[in-house]
Design a protein around this motif. Structure first.
Motif, PDB file in Angstrom:
ATOM      1  N   ASP A  19      33.324 -24.526 -44.850  1.00  0.00           N
ATOM      2  CA  ASP A  19      33.553 -25.645 -43.947  1.00  0.00           C
ATOM      3  C   ASP A  19      35.050 -25.905 -43.879  1.00  0.00           C
ATOM      4  O   ASP A  19      35.708 -26.023 -44.918  1.00  0.00           O
ATOM      5  N   LEU A  20      35.587 -25.958 -42.674  1.00  0.00           N
ATOM      6  CA  LEU A  20      37.020 -26.205 -42.522  1.00  0.00           C
ATOM      7  C   LEU A  20      37.337 -27.646 -42.902  1.00  0.00           C
ATOM      8  O   LEU A  20      36.643 -28.570 -42.479  1.00  0.00           O
ATOM      9  N   ASN A  21      38.368 -27.835 -43.691  1.00  0.00           N
ATOM     10  CA  ASN A  21      38.779 -29.162 -44.132  1.00  0.00           C
ATOM     11  C   ASN A  21      39.607 -29.832 -43.039  1.00  0.00           C
ATOM     12  O   ASN A  21      40.522 -29.227 -42.490  1.00  0.00           O
ATOM     13  N   GLY A  22      39.283 -31.079 -42.753  1.00  0.00           N
ATOM     14  CA  GLY A  22      40.078 -31.853 -41.805  1.00  0.00           C
ATOM     15  C   GLY A  22      39.995 -31.382 -40.369  1.00  0.00           C
ATOM     16  O   GLY A  22      40.855 -31.719 -39.557  1.00  0.00           O
ATOM     17  N   PHE A  23      38.963 -30.638 -40.028  1.00  0.00           N
ATOM     18  CA  PHE A  23      38.888 -30.086 -38.672  1.00  0.00           C
ATOM     19  C   PHE A  23      38.751 -31.176 -37.616  1.00  0.00           C
ATOM     20  O   PHE A  23      39.335 -31.071 -36.534  1.00  0.00           O
ATOM     21  N   LYS A  24      38.018 -32.238 -37.907  1.00  0.00           N
ATOM     22  CA  LYS A  24      37.855 -33.325 -36.943  1.00  0.00           C
ATOM     23  C   LYS A  24      39.215 -33.904 -36.567  1.00  0.00           C
ATOM     24  O   LYS A  24      39.461 -34.232 -35.403  1.00  0.00           O
ATOM     25  N   ALA A  25      40.104 -34.003 -37.528  1.00  0.00           N
ATOM     26  CA  ALA A  25      41.444 -34.540 -37.250  1.00  0.00           C
ATOM     27  C   ALA A  25      42.215 -33.630 -36.296  1.00  0.00           C
ATOM     28  O   ALA A  25      42.998 -34.114 -35.477  1.00  0.00           O
ATOM     29  N   ILE A  26      42.022 -32.327 -36.392  1.00  0.00           N
ATOM     30  CA  ILE A  26      42.689 -31.398 -35.462  1.00  0.00           C
ATOM     31  C   ILE A  26      42.185 -31.663 -34.049  1.00  0.00           C
ATOM     32  O   ILE A  26      42.978 -31.821 -33.110  1.00  0.00           O
ATOM     33  N   ASN A  27      40.866 -31.727 -33.881  1.00  0.00           N
ATOM     34  CA  ASN A  27      40.292 -32.014 -32.563  1.00  0.00           C
ATOM     35  C   ASN A  27      40.744 -33.371 -32.035  1.00  0.00           C
ATOM     36  O   ASN A  27      41.141 -33.501 -30.874  1.00  0.00           O
ATOM     37  N   HIS A  32      40.532 -30.536 -28.103  1.00  0.00           N
ATOM     38  CA  HIS A  32      39.519 -29.519 -28.384  1.00  0.00           C
ATOM     39  C   HIS A  32      40.017 -28.098 -28.130  1.00  0.00           C
ATOM     40  O   HIS A  32      39.568 -27.159 -28.786  1.00  0.00           O
ATOM     41  N   ALA A  33      40.954 -27.928 -27.190  1.00  0.00           N
ATOM     42  CA  ALA A  33      41.503 -26.582 -26.960  1.00  0.00           C
ATOM     43  C   ALA A  33      42.241 -26.105 -28.211  1.00  0.00           C
ATOM     44  O   ALA A  33      42.088 -24.943 -28.624  1.00  0.00           O
ATOM     45  N   GLU A  34      42.992 -26.996 -28.840  1.00  0.00           N
ATOM     46  CA  GLU A  34      43.680 -26.617 -30.080  1.00  0.00           C
ATOM     47  C   GLU A  34      42.670 -26.430 -31.203  1.00  0.00           C
ATOM     48  O   GLU A  34      42.836 -25.566 -32.067  1.00  0.00           O
ATOM     49  N   ALA A  38      42.213 -23.196 -33.547  1.00  0.00           N
ATOM     50  CA  ALA A  38      42.120 -23.250 -35.010  1.00  0.00           C
ATOM     51  C   ALA A  38      40.867 -22.526 -35.501  1.00  0.00           C
ATOM     52  O   ALA A  38      40.913 -21.807 -36.512  1.00  0.00           O
ATOM     53  N   LEU A  39      39.746 -22.697 -34.793  1.00  0.00           N
ATOM     54  CA  LEU A  39      38.505 -22.002 -35.167  1.00  0.00           C
ATOM     55  C   LEU A  39      38.670 -20.490 -35.081  1.00  0.00           C
ATOM     56  O   LEU A  39      38.229 -19.749 -35.971  1.00  0.00           O
ATOM     57  N   ILE A  40      39.309 -20.024 -34.020  1.00  0.00           N
ATOM     58  CA  ILE A  40      39.524 -18.583 -33.841  1.00  0.00           C
ATOM     59  C   ILE A  40      40.430 -18.050 -34.943  1.00  0.00           C
ATOM     60  O   ILE A  40      40.164 -16.981 -35.516  1.00  0.00           O
ATOM     61  N   LEU A  41      41.477 -18.797 -35.263  1.00  0.00           N
ATOM     62  CA  LEU A  41      42.383 -18.380 -36.340  1.00  0.00           C
ATOM     63  C   LEU A  41      41.640 -18.339 -37.673  1.00  0.00           C
ATOM     64  O   LEU A  41      41.748 -17.356 -38.427  1.00  0.00           O
ATOM     65  N   ALA A  42      40.855 -19.363 -37.955  1.00  0.00           N
ATOM     66  CA  ALA A  42      40.094 -19.403 -39.213  1.00  0.00           C
ATOM     67  C   ALA A  42      39.095 -18.256 -39.281  1.00  0.00           C
ATOM     68  O   ALA A  42      38.954 -17.609 -40.323  1.00  0.00           O
ATOM     69  N   ALA A  43      38.413 -17.979 -38.179  1.00  0.00           N
ATOM     70  CA  ALA A  43      37.446 -16.876 -38.164  1.00  0.00           C
ATOM     71  C   ALA A  43      38.133 -15.554 -38.482  1.00  0.00           C
ATOM     72  O   ALA A  43      37.592 -14.726 -39.226  1.00  0.00           O
ATOM     73  N   GLY A  44      39.321 -15.351 -37.943  1.00  0.00           N
ATOM     74  CA  GLY A  44      40.070 -14.128 -38.239  1.00  0.00           C
ATOM     75  C   GLY A  44      40.455 -14.026 -39.704  1.00  0.00           C
ATOM     76  O   GLY A  44      40.373 -12.945 -40.305  1.00  0.00           O
ATOM     77  N   LEU A  45      40.857 -15.150 -40.283  1.00  0.00           N
ATOM     78  CA  LEU A  45      41.214 -15.157 -41.711  1.00  0.00           C
ATOM     79  C   LEU A  45      39.999 -14.824 -42.570  1.00  0.00           C
ATOM     80  O   LEU A  45      40.103 -14.081 -43.551  1.00  0.00           O
ATOM     81  N   LEU A  46      38.857 -15.372 -42.206  1.00  0.00           N
ATOM     82  CA  LEU A  46      37.632 -15.115 -42.963  1.00  0.00           C
ATOM     83  C   LEU A  46      37.181 -13.666 -42.799  1.00  0.00           C
ATOM     84  O   LEU A  46      36.776 -13.025 -43.773  1.00  0.00           O
ATOM     85  N   LYS A  47      37.259 -13.156 -41.591  1.00  0.00           N
ATOM     86  CA  LYS A  47      36.879 -11.760 -41.361  1.00  0.00           C
ATOM     87  C   LYS A  47      37.787 -10.829 -42.154  1.00  0.00           C
ATOM     88  O   LYS A  47      37.333  -9.845 -42.735  1.00  0.00           O
ATOM     89  N   ASN A  48      39.072 -11.168 -42.212  1.00  0.00           N
ATOM     90  CA  ASN A  48      40.011 -10.366 -42.984  1.00  0.00           C
ATOM     91  C   ASN A  48      39.655 -10.361 -44.466  1.00  0.00           C
ATOM     92  O   ASN A  48      39.777  -9.337 -45.136  1.00  0.00           O
ATOM     93  N   ASP A  95      53.178 -21.848 -36.476  1.00  0.00           N
ATOM     94  CA  ASP A  95      53.996 -22.979 -36.044  1.00  0.00           C
ATOM     95  C   ASP A  95      53.147 -24.174 -35.609  1.00  0.00           C
ATOM     96  O   ASP A  95      53.551 -24.952 -34.762  1.00  0.00           O
ATOM     97  N   LYS A  96      51.996 -24.330 -36.204  1.00  0.00           N
ATOM     98  CA  LYS A  96      51.103 -25.427 -35.856  1.00  0.00           C
ATOM     99  C   LYS A  96      51.483 -26.670 -36.656  1.00  0.00           C
ATOM    100  O   LYS A  96      51.972 -26.568 -37.789  1.00  0.00           O
ATOM    101  N   PRO A  97      51.237 -27.857 -36.081  1.00  0.00           N
ATOM    102  CA  PRO A  97      51.574 -29.101 -36.793  1.00  0.00           C
ATOM    103  C   PRO A  97      50.515 -29.509 -37.821  1.00  0.00           C
ATOM    104  O   PRO A  97      50.580 -30.598 -38.365  1.00  0.00           O
ATOM    105  N   TYR A  98      49.555 -28.661 -38.081  1.00  0.00           N
ATOM    106  CA  TYR A  98      48.495 -28.944 -39.040  1.00  0.00           C
ATOM    107  C   TYR A  98      48.338 -27.760 -39.976  1.00  0.00           C
ATOM    108  O   TYR A  98      48.813 -26.676 -39.715  1.00  0.00           O
ATOM    109  N   ARG A  99      47.673 -28.032 -41.084  1.00  0.00           N
ATOM    110  CA  ARG A  99      47.379 -26.984 -42.069  1.00  0.00           C
ATOM    111  C   ARG A  99      45.898 -26.649 -41.995  1.00  0.00           C
ATOM    112  O   ARG A  99      45.073 -27.530 -41.813  1.00  0.00           O
TER     113      ARG A  99
END
Length: 154
Positions: A19-27, A32-34, A38-48, A95-99
């Motif tokens: 479960d992504l931490n703090g994802f609601k805050a990103i949205n 929602h586009a960002e 973030a979901l696509i980036l996280a999915a890539g990290l997990l697949k890696n 270069d995202k403003p969130y972690r």
């Protein structure tokens, strides 16, 4: 009575609930586009981290499930550590403003003796324990270290 997942002899698998931490805050903060980015980036990290050993799927919202064809607990712990390192590494380079970070819980099951529903509930409970630990140290609204706010959960 629920059916068992397989009728094969070798049915030991590992499941990891993520479960992504703090994802609601990103949205809420960046839209929602960002959030989708973030979901696509996280999915890539997990697949890696897990892709060589199993399958990564989006489960719901900001949750993912990984199914690994192993009962080797040491390997599973190593892969989880790698995934968390991947998140930390990308936080230092994007270069995202969130972690980005994720809470993860796993269990190894013999699907001859456990239903899929029970198995999913077990890995969800383990993930929630990891999430409680994360939010004990981080502000859940910002994904940053907490000051006096130790509010856990989401």
């Amino acid at each position: 009575m629920q059916k068992r997942a397989y009728k094969r002899k070798d049915t030991w698998v590992c499941g990891i609930m993520i479960d992504l931490n703090g994802f609601k805050a990103i949205n809420d903060t960046y839209g929602h586009a960002e959030g989708d980015t973030a979901l696509i980036l996280a999915a890539g990290l997990l697949k890696n981290a897990f892709g060589e050993y199993g399958v990564v799927t989006r489960y719901a919202g900001d949750e993912f499930v990984v199914i690994l064809n192993t009962a080797d607990e040491q390997l599973v712990q190593s892969l989880i550590a790698r995934a968390k390192e991947n998140f930390e590494e990308v936080n230092g380079t994007h270069d995202k403003p969130y972690r980005l970070s994720a809470s993860m819980g796993y269990a190894i099951a013999d699907l001859h003796t456990e239903t899929i529903a029970d198995f999913m509930n077990r890995i969800d409970r383990q993930m929630y324990q990891d999430k409680l630990g994360y939010y004990a140290k981080n502000d859940r609204r910002k994904g940053q270290p907490a000051a006096a706010d130790n509010d856990a959960g989401q």
